[in-house]
Scaffold this motif. Structure first.
Motif, PDB file in Angstrom:
ATOM      1  N   TRP A 266      -3.023 -12.229  -0.836  1.00  9.97           N
ATOM      2  CA  TRP A 266      -4.100 -11.305  -0.540  1.00  9.97           C
ATOM      3  C   TRP A 266      -3.532  -9.891  -0.557  1.00  9.97           C
ATOM      4  O   TRP A 266      -2.520  -9.618   0.092  1.00  9.97           O
ATOM      5  CB  TRP A 266      -4.668 -11.651   0.831  1.00  9.97           C
TER       6      TRP A 266
ATOM      7  N   TYR B 266     -13.015  -5.573   5.771  1.00  8.09           N
ATOM      8  CA  TYR B 266     -11.627  -6.025   5.814  1.00  8.09           C
ATOM      9  C   TYR B 266     -10.931  -5.722   4.491  1.00  8.09           C
ATOM     10  O   TYR B 266      -9.880  -6.272   4.201  1.00  8.09           O
ATOM     11  CB  TYR B 266     -11.542  -7.524   6.158  1.00  8.09           C
ATOM     12  N   ILE B 267     -11.557  -4.889   3.671  1.00  9.64           N
ATOM     13  CA  ILE B 267     -10.896  -4.499   2.418  1.00  9.64           C
ATOM     14  C   ILE B 267     -10.662  -2.982   2.402  1.00  9.64           C
ATOM     15  O   ILE B 267      -9.532  -2.522   2.425  1.00  9.64           O
ATOM     16  CB  ILE B 267     -11.707  -4.964   1.186  1.00  9.64           C
TER      17      ILE B 267
ATOM     18  N   MET C   4       0.820  -1.223   0.000  1.00  5.62           N
ATOM     19  CA  MET C   4       0.000   0.000   0.000  1.00  5.62           C
ATOM     20  C   MET C   4       0.854   1.276   0.000  1.00  5.62           C
ATOM     21  O   MET C   4       0.336   2.357  -0.268  1.00  5.62           O
ATOM     22  CB  MET C   4      -0.984   0.003   1.148  1.00  5.62           C
TER      23      MET C   4
ATOM     24  N   TYR D 220       5.083   1.417   9.546  1.00  2.46           N
ATOM     25  CA  TYR D 220       4.833   0.473   8.455  1.00  2.46           C
ATOM     26  C   TYR D 220       5.903  -0.611   8.411  1.00  2.46           C
ATOM     27  O   TYR D 220       7.057  -0.371   8.799  1.00  2.46           O
ATOM     28  CB  TYR D 220       4.791   1.208   7.107  1.00  2.46           C
TER      29      TYR D 220
ATOM     30  N   GLU E 284      -8.122   7.095  -1.058  1.00  2.00           N
ATOM     31  CA  GLU E 284      -8.119   5.628  -0.951  1.00  2.00           C
ATOM     32  C   GLU E 284      -9.557   5.102  -0.824  1.00  2.00           C
ATOM     33  O   GLU E 284      -9.920   4.091  -1.417  1.00  2.00           O
ATOM     34  CB  GLU E 284      -7.277   5.213   0.268  1.00  2.00           C
TER      35      GLU E 284
ATOM     36  N   LYS F  93      -4.037  -7.094   0.771  1.00  2.00           N
ATOM     37  CA  LYS F  93      -3.768  -6.340   1.999  1.00  2.00           C
ATOM     38  C   LYS F  93      -2.598  -6.919   2.777  1.00  2.00           C
ATOM     39  O   LYS F  93      -2.139  -6.345   3.744  1.00  2.00           O
ATOM     40  CB  LYS F  93      -5.005  -6.317   2.894  1.00  2.00           C
TER      41      LYS F  93
ATOM     42  N   ARG G 167      -4.832   2.268   7.552  1.00  2.00           N
ATOM     43  CA  ARG G 167      -3.375   2.165   7.455  1.00  2.00           C
ATOM     44  C   ARG G 167      -2.780   3.517   7.063  1.00  2.00           C
ATOM     45  O   ARG G 167      -1.658   3.836   7.435  1.00  2.00           O
ATOM     46  CB  ARG G 167      -3.058   1.098   6.396  1.00  2.00           C
ATOM     47  N   ILE G 168      -3.554   4.284   6.283  1.00  4.27           N
ATOM     48  CA  ILE G 168      -3.072   5.597   5.849  1.00  4.27           C
ATOM     49  C   ILE G 168      -3.339   6.650   6.929  1.00  4.27           C
ATOM     50  O   ILE G 168      -2.472   7.432   7.271  1.00  4.27           O
ATOM     51  CB  ILE G 168      -3.774   6.017   4.538  1.00  4.27           C
TER      52      ILE G 168
ATOM     53  N   ALA H 112      -7.169  -0.524   4.478  1.00  2.49           N
ATOM     54  CA  ALA H 112      -6.335   0.366   3.660  1.00  2.49           C
ATOM     55  C   ALA H 112      -6.464   1.808   4.146  1.00  2.49           C
ATOM     56  O   ALA H 112      -5.465   2.515   4.308  1.00  2.49           O
ATOM     57  CB  ALA H 112      -6.750   0.255   2.202  1.00  2.49           C
TER      58      ALA H 112
END
Lengths: 97, 314
Positions: A51, B263-264, A16, A83, B157, A53, B271-272, B268
């Motif tokens: 996957w 969970y998709i 990501m 991260y 995102e 993620k 996380r940002i 993301a």
């Protein structure tokens, strides 16, 4: 044109982060880079790669020592704390034609 | 009610993962299937919207979103004070549980098709709309006005990440084309849907098995939260669905939407926006506990809840 001595900087990180690096690397002076998908395990657990993620990417940058240092400092400052990522570098000889 | 067959593919994947089979779905197939499923769900929703859209739905939408905002606001103090999680972890988990899961919704739709139960197709719109407020609340809960937030990156995102983009895009195409226009695509997007969902669930089973193996690390609290929270959210969804006069199928789907954890899109985005939150906790609970619970036990339970409230109400 003679061969040139450069640095090969490799960043293995969460996939990501790729779009961010894509945006930031040119501003840091990297004229190009190569991204490949990567799998593995480390301090942040298993990164199976199947996957999205949980996948990693490996970013290879061939650049001069100054740019490599700038990229390392930027990534350390922006991303290292939170991260999953690892960076390493080595001498590289660019075979110019 | 017999078990929806696609769920058995999830169980097969789960078994393969737990028994350490060498079964692996290539990443490119997983990506292709997820693109297909998101487009198919979006198209289906768009077509239904073209058939059913009324101005009254706008008010329903406001109420559905308004009630859904309660979910992360209830989850956060439970996680923070009862679970003693760090602020960032509690906020991130609250955002995951306030957000929704497309696959759980799809299994709900497959369950209703097997039960020959009608539902309000426009509920698919909420797969898109419920994503955003929960994530924004999660970030606010994590920060309380302090600390730097990459709002631009996070919202990019959320809106332009694959899942919302394809859902929304499919929905617009379905709406513009309408039932007749979409007919030539029926065979690919609607007839093959369940088969594709089955293979996708096989992969989800494998991924969930990886998370189940780590369950011990999450602790009893998080496992309990992963089961109790969806039941609480589903109860809210059942009540809201019934109050809005939705059908039994629609009430059950709304309950499943409220009960599901993302969970998709959420991992993301979090996380940002909240990178210090441990993604292992939130993905582990959402995918390792809540997702299997919802598809194996939750959906039949929410169907029963929807039937019961309609019987009592009648």
């Amino acid at each position: 044109m003679p061969d040139q001595n450069q640095r090969l900087l490799t960043i293995v990180c969460e996939s990501m982060l790729e779009p961010f690096l894509q945006e930031e690397l040119p501003h840091l002076g990297a004229s190009g880079y190569t991204v490949t998908d990567a799998r593995g395990a480390g301090r942040h657990g298993r990164r199976g790669g199947a996957w999205t993620k949980e996948s990693n990417v490996k970013v290879d940058i061939v650049c001069d020592a100054e740019v490599a240092q700038r990229v390392v400092e930027h990534i350390n400052r922006e991303y290292k704390q939170h991260y999953a990522l690892v960076m390493y570098s080595t001498d590289a000889k660019m075979h110019c034609v | 009610m017999s078990l929806e067959p696609v769920v058995l593919f999830f169980v097969l994947g789960l078994a393969a993962g737990l028994l350490r089979s060498d079964l692996k779905i290539p990443g490119s197939i997983y990506d292709a299937l997820s693109i297909y499923l998101l487009l198919a769900i979006g198209l289906k929703g768009g077509v239904k919207l073209a058939e059913q859209a009324t101005p009254g739905m706008l008010l329903d939408g406001v109420l559905i979103i308004g009630a859904a905002i309660l979910i992360p606001l209830v989850a956060f103090p439970i996680l923070r004070y009862l679970g003693k999680l760090k602020r960032a972890d509690a906020a991130s988990l609250a955002a995951h549980y306030g957000s929704v899961s497309v696959v759980t919704f799809s299994i709900g739709v497959a369950f209703l098709a097997q039960a020959a139960q009608e539902y309000e197709g426009y509920l698919i719109v909420f797969l898109v709309l419920l994503e955003v407020p929960a994530l924004v609340i999660g970030v606010i809960l994590a920060r309380y006005g302090a600390g730097q937030v990459r709002w631009g990156r996070m919202l990019h995102e959320v809106f332009f990440g694959k899942s919302i983009f394809l859902l929304l895009g499919g929905m617009i195409i379905g709406y513009v084309a309408g039932p007749q226009g979409i007919e030539p695509l029926d065979k690919v997007f609607f007839d093959l849907f369940k088969g594709a969902l089955a293979i996708f669930l096989l992969e989800m089973g494998l991924v969930a098995a990886g998370r189940l193996a780590d369950l011990r690390a999450y602790g009893v609290f998080l496992i309990g939260f992963g089961i109790v929270m969806p039941i609480l959210s589903a109860s809210l969804g059942t009540a809201v669905g019934w109050m809005l006069g939705l059908s039994v199928g629609g009430t059950m789907l709304l309950a499943a939407l409220y009960a599901s954890a993302s969970y998709i899109a959420a991992p993301a985005a979090m996380r940002i926006a909240v990178p210090e939150a441990n993604p292992g906790l939130s993905i582990g609970a959402a995918l390792g506990v809540t997702f299997p619970f919802n598809i194996l036990i939750g959906i039949p339970l929410y169907y029963w809840m929807a039937q019961t409230i309609h019987q009592i109400g009648a």
